[in-house]
Write a protein that holds these residues in place. Structure first.
Motif, PDB file in Angstrom:
ATOM      1  N   GLN A   1      -8.425   5.142   8.764  1.00  0.00           N
ATOM      2  CA  GLN A   1      -7.540   6.057   7.803  1.00  0.00           C
ATOM      3  C   GLN A   1      -6.092   6.428   8.285  1.00  0.00           C
ATOM      4  O   GLN A   1      -4.847   6.397   7.916  1.00  0.00           O
ATOM      5  N   SER A   2      -6.075   6.899  10.069  1.00  0.00           N
ATOM      6  CA  SER A   2      -5.366   7.648  10.195  1.00  0.00           C
ATOM      7  C   SER A   2      -4.045   6.562  10.897  1.00  0.00           C
ATOM      8  O   SER A   2      -2.940   6.994  10.643  1.00  0.00           O
ATOM      9  N   ALA A   3      -4.280   5.296  10.790  1.00  0.00           N
ATOM     10  CA  ALA A   3      -3.721   4.487  11.292  1.00  0.00           C
ATOM     11  C   ALA A   3      -2.772   3.126  10.344  1.00  0.00           C
ATOM     12  O   ALA A   3      -1.755   3.406  10.253  1.00  0.00           O
ATOM     13  N   TRP A   4      -3.232   4.244   9.016  1.00  0.00           N
ATOM     14  CA  TRP A   4      -2.384   3.572   7.720  1.00  0.00           C
ATOM     15  C   TRP A   4      -0.883   3.085   7.666  1.00  0.00           C
ATOM     16  O   TRP A   4      -0.259   2.207   7.970  1.00  0.00           O
ATOM     17  N   LEU A   5      -0.388   4.716   8.082  1.00  0.00           N
ATOM     18  CA  LEU A   5       0.578   5.208   7.504  1.00  0.00           C
ATOM     19  C   LEU A   5       1.185   4.674   8.852  1.00  0.00           C
ATOM     20  O   LEU A   5       2.639   3.950   8.217  1.00  0.00           O
TER      21      LEU A   5
ATOM     22  N   ARG B   1      -2.727  -2.397  17.588  1.00  0.00           N
ATOM     23  CA  ARG B   1      -2.320  -4.665  17.258  1.00  0.00           C
ATOM     24  C   ARG B   1      -1.580  -3.994  16.512  1.00  0.00           C
ATOM     25  O   ARG B   1      -1.342  -5.408  15.382  1.00  0.00           O
ATOM     26  N   ARG B   2      -1.030  -3.747  15.499  1.00  0.00           N
ATOM     27  CA  ARG B   2      -0.181  -3.170  13.935  1.00  0.00           C
ATOM     28  C   ARG B   2      -0.692  -4.222  12.788  1.00  0.00           C
ATOM     29  O   ARG B   2      -0.838  -5.196  12.083  1.00  0.00           O
ATOM     30  N   ILE B   3      -1.925  -3.170  12.865  1.00  0.00           N
ATOM     31  CA  ILE B   3      -2.908  -4.193  11.676  1.00  0.00           C
ATOM     32  C   ILE B   3      -3.002  -3.739  10.841  1.00  0.00           C
ATOM     33  O   ILE B   3      -2.085  -2.691  10.197  1.00  0.00           O
ATOM     34  N   SER B   4      -2.318  -4.605   9.682  1.00  0.00           N
ATOM     35  CA  SER B   4      -2.297  -4.310   8.817  1.00  0.00           C
ATOM     36  C   SER B   4      -2.820  -3.309   7.475  1.00  0.00           C
ATOM     37  O   SER B   4      -2.497  -2.994   6.558  1.00  0.00           O
ATOM     38  N   SER B   5      -3.624  -3.925   8.187  1.00  0.00           N
ATOM     39  CA  SER B   5      -5.298  -3.255   7.234  1.00  0.00           C
ATOM     40  C   SER B   5      -6.248  -2.551   7.892  1.00  0.00           C
ATOM     41  O   SER B   5      -7.754  -2.806   8.050  1.00  0.00           O
ATOM     42  N   PRO B   6      -6.166  -1.226   8.381  1.00  0.00           N
ATOM     43  CA  PRO B   6      -7.054  -1.088   9.714  1.00  0.00           C
ATOM     44  C   PRO B   6      -7.744  -0.896   9.138  1.00  0.00           C
ATOM     45  O   PRO B   6      -7.441   0.399   7.836  1.00  0.00           O
ATOM     46  N   ALA B   7      -9.230  -0.567   9.858  1.00  0.00           N
ATOM     47  CA  ALA B   7      -9.972   0.220   9.119  1.00  0.00           C
ATOM     48  C   ALA B   7     -10.023   2.036   9.407  1.00  0.00           C
ATOM     49  O   ALA B   7     -10.770   2.615   7.915  1.00  0.00           O
TER      50      ALA B   7
ATOM     51  N   ALA C   1       5.460   0.157  10.522  1.00  0.00           N
ATOM     52  CA  ALA C   1       5.821  -0.433  11.702  1.00  0.00           C
ATOM     53  C   ALA C   1       6.124  -2.163  11.109  1.00  0.00           C
ATOM     54  O   ALA C   1       6.607  -2.868  11.441  1.00  0.00           O
ATOM     55  N   LEU C   2       5.556  -2.046  10.005  1.00  0.00           N
ATOM     56  CA  LEU C   2       5.610  -3.565   9.041  1.00  0.00           C
ATOM     57  C   LEU C   2       6.464  -3.400   8.030  1.00  0.00           C
ATOM     58  O   LEU C   2       6.263  -4.304   6.843  1.00  0.00           O
ATOM     59  N   GLY C   3       7.202  -2.696   7.579  1.00  0.00           N
ATOM     60  CA  GLY C   3       8.341  -2.874   6.771  1.00  0.00           C
ATOM     61  C   GLY C   3       7.178  -2.667   4.642  1.00  0.00           C
ATOM     62  O   GLY C   3       8.076  -2.658   3.919  1.00  0.00           O
ATOM     63  N   ILE C   4       6.051  -1.790   4.666  1.00  0.00           N
ATOM     64  CA  ILE C   4       5.225  -1.834   3.195  1.00  0.00           C
ATOM     65  C   ILE C   4       5.866  -0.181   3.469  1.00  0.00           C
ATOM     66  O   ILE C   4       5.133   0.560   3.639  1.00  0.00           O
ATOM     67  N   PRO C   5       5.643   0.362   1.987  1.00  0.00           N
ATOM     68  CA  PRO C   5       6.909   1.256   1.432  1.00  0.00           C
ATOM     69  C   PRO C   5       5.666   2.132   1.522  1.00  0.00           C
ATOM     70  O   PRO C   5       4.296   2.096   1.677  1.00  0.00           O
ATOM     71  N   LYS C   6       5.802   3.597   2.300  1.00  0.00           N
ATOM     72  CA  LYS C   6       5.080   4.730   2.376  1.00  0.00           C
ATOM     73  C   LYS C   6       3.936   4.801   0.562  1.00  0.00           C
ATOM     74  O   LYS C   6       2.534   4.717   1.047  1.00  0.00           O
ATOM     75  N   GLU C   7       4.595   4.383  -0.739  1.00  0.00           N
ATOM     76  CA  GLU C   7       3.634   4.928  -1.476  1.00  0.00           C
ATOM     77  C   GLU C   7       2.753   3.815  -1.501  1.00  0.00           C
ATOM     78  O   GLU C   7       1.555   4.292  -2.029  1.00  0.00           O
ATOM     79  N   THR C   8       2.477   2.684  -0.957  1.00  0.00           N
ATOM     80  CA  THR C   8       1.724   1.548  -1.266  1.00  0.00           C
ATOM     81  C   THR C   8       0.748   1.481  -0.371  1.00  0.00           C
ATOM     82  O   THR C   8      -0.405   2.084  -0.821  1.00  0.00           O
ATOM     83  N   ALA C   9       0.362   2.388   0.992  1.00  0.00           N
ATOM     84  CA  ALA C   9       0.249   2.408   2.035  1.00  0.00           C
ATOM     85  C   ALA C   9      -1.012   4.082   1.542  1.00  0.00           C
ATOM     86  O   ALA C   9      -2.073   3.829   1.103  1.00  0.00           O
ATOM     87  N   GLU C  10      -0.338   4.889   0.979  1.00  0.00           N
ATOM     88  CA  GLU C  10      -1.156   5.894   0.429  1.00  0.00           C
ATOM     89  C   GLU C  10      -1.933   6.127  -1.063  1.00  0.00           C
ATOM     90  O   GLU C  10      -2.769   5.997  -1.161  1.00  0.00           O
TER      91      GLU C  10
END
Length: 475
Positions: free
Chosen positions: A394-398, A386-392, A403-412
């Protein structure tokens, strides 16, 4: 359902906060604002999709994911599972696609979708249904509603189903954001999304000013110092050093007060504390930043801008908001942006962990099927599909960030905050929340426009909010 519960539900429908007013939680405003247009209802039932979510891409993604298993058996004969959610056009297309592939995996479970365009209408509709003794099998729940639903006996705890699902992975869900959904050691809801708040900053403006970017070492003194330096211009050329201006909201304590040893309400939401010396000192400081230094947007500025946040248009150097904002920022090309931790205060660093959830109705006649659906929808694969931008999870965050173009360091960074200092402590979520916010907010707004000083406003808030808190007593 007895008469007392029915009356309580009628009260609850008027009392719980809704996301359109949002009161500090803007996470789902964009998702919930758009009506569900006819395009969603006329999707090809054999190949659901649109230009944003082509069916072929959805099929390829679905086939690439490993879908989880549970020890709960599929129904032996056909059942119809009713799922009620709130979603905009884009999210609903993805939900329909999820249901399409879910049916292929579980041919005896037919999904009947009930989609409501706004959370206001959703809450009104389903509280009325609950009072009448009927509810969908699975339905959406905002974090501020769940305790009301539990008190009125209209949703079931999920612990027994989790126990039948060895690979469920509770450790993949942030404990910091589950308190809204628990009562007496039981878990009644599973989060559809979960995110903390961050300090976002406009790199383009910082580079122009020759000032170093905010980082983890910043405290609120540094934030205020730099915010004053970054404030410039007037009128349509105005650049605010920081947005938003703190006001009364469910997460006011966690974002703007607890770092200074202050709180809006006590942790059990039974007493007003914002009128105590620590609260007066903290709120006076934020008020000075608005009324004297003109560093944060005023009420007039907010009305002029309407729904356009100054940071999104390049008119604010720094902005405190939820991690869900990253998806929107990743798409804009007007300026370069970054994100870092919420600054520290004398009493530490805090960020609210907030999210919505799915719940199972107590009256459902298809509870096993409901669990199978909820588990897959809220699994790591479900979040990734479902490409959730803020998945509960944690394994889905990266994977989702990539997929959404969010920088990896920000997701981390988000994962670090959720594991480190994000909390549900201080976030109002009990029955009186909407009445508390609706009562206190206009009083504080009088202080924001200079009609009263901070101490006077906070004392009036305490006087008027205190009688409302009896509603928060949990039976």
């Amino acid at each position: 359902m007895n008469r007392r519960q029915m009356l309580a539900l009628a009260v609850a429908a008027a009392a719980v906060p809704v996301l359109s007013a949002c009161a500090g939680d803007t996470r789902r405003q964009k998702q919930a604002a758009a009506p569900v247009k006819s395009g969603v209802q006329t999707l090809d039932p054999n190949r659901p999709g649109n230009d944003s979510w082509p069916f072929a891409e959805a099929e390829q993604l679905n086939n690439s994911l490993t879908w989880p298993k549970t020890n709960v058996p599929d129904p032996a004969s056909k059942v119809v599972l009713t799922v009620a959610q709130t979603a905009d056009v884009l999210a609903e297309v993805r939900n329909v696609q999820f249901d399409f592939f879910f049916k292929q995996r579980h041919p005896n479970i037919e999904i009947k979708r009930e989609t409501t365009a706004t959370v206001d209408d959703f809450l009104t509709k389903y509280m009325a249904q609950a009072a009448g003794g009927t509810l969908p099998d699975v339905l959406y729940n905002h974090y501020s509603w769940t305790q009301n639903f539990i008190s009125n006996g209209i949703i079931d705890p999920l612990d027994s189903y989790i126990a039948k699902t060895p690979d469920f992975g509770m450790k993949d869900l942030p404990e910091s954001g589950l308190a809204y959904f628990k009562r007496d050691g039981k878990l009644y809801a599973l989060p559809t999304d979960m995110a903390p708040k961050l300090l976002f900053f406009n790199k383009t403006l910082f580079d122009k000013a020759g000032i170093a970017y905010p980082d983890k070492d910043w405290d609120f003194d540094k934030l205020i110092e730099v915010a004053k330096k970054m404030t410039s211009g007037s009128g349509v050329e105005k650049v605010f050093g920081l947005s938003p201006s703190p006001t009364i909201s469910p997460d006011l304590s966690t974002v703007f007060l607890m770092a200074f040893g202050a709180r809006f309400l006590s942790s059990d939401e039974s007493r007003v504390l914002i009128d105590q010396p620590e609260g007066v000192e903290a709120m006076s400081r934020w008020l000075d930043l608005l009324t004297n230094d003109k560093v944060t947007p005023s009420l007039a500025d907010q009305q002029l801008l309407q729904k356009v946040e100054p940071f999104k248009t390049g008119h604010a150097a720094m902005h405190i908001n939820g991690a869900w904002l990253m998806t929107e920022l990743a798409k804009q090309k007007a300026f370069q942006w970054g994100a870092t931790h919420i600054p520290k205060g004398p009493k530490g660093r805090f960020s609210p962990a907030v999210g919505s959830a799915l719940v199972m109705a107590s009256g459902s006649k298809n509870k096993d099927a409901a669990w199978i659906y909820m588990y897959e929808y809220l699994s790591a694969s479900g979040y990734q599909f479902r490409r959730i931008s803020s998945p509960a999870r944690q394994s889905a965050w990266l994977p989702n960030a990539e997929a959404l173009g969010i920088p990896k360091e920000t997701a981390e960074l988000v994962k670090e905050i959720l594991a480190d200092y994000a909390t549900s402590d201080g976030v109002l979520h009990l029955a009186a929340t909407k009445k508390v916010v609706d009562t206190a907010k206009p009083i504080w707004e009088r202080a924001m426009i200079g009609k009263v000083d901070a101490k006077t406003a906070l004392q009036e808030i305490a006087d008027k909010v205190t009688p409302l808190l009896a509603q928060n007593k949990i039976a």
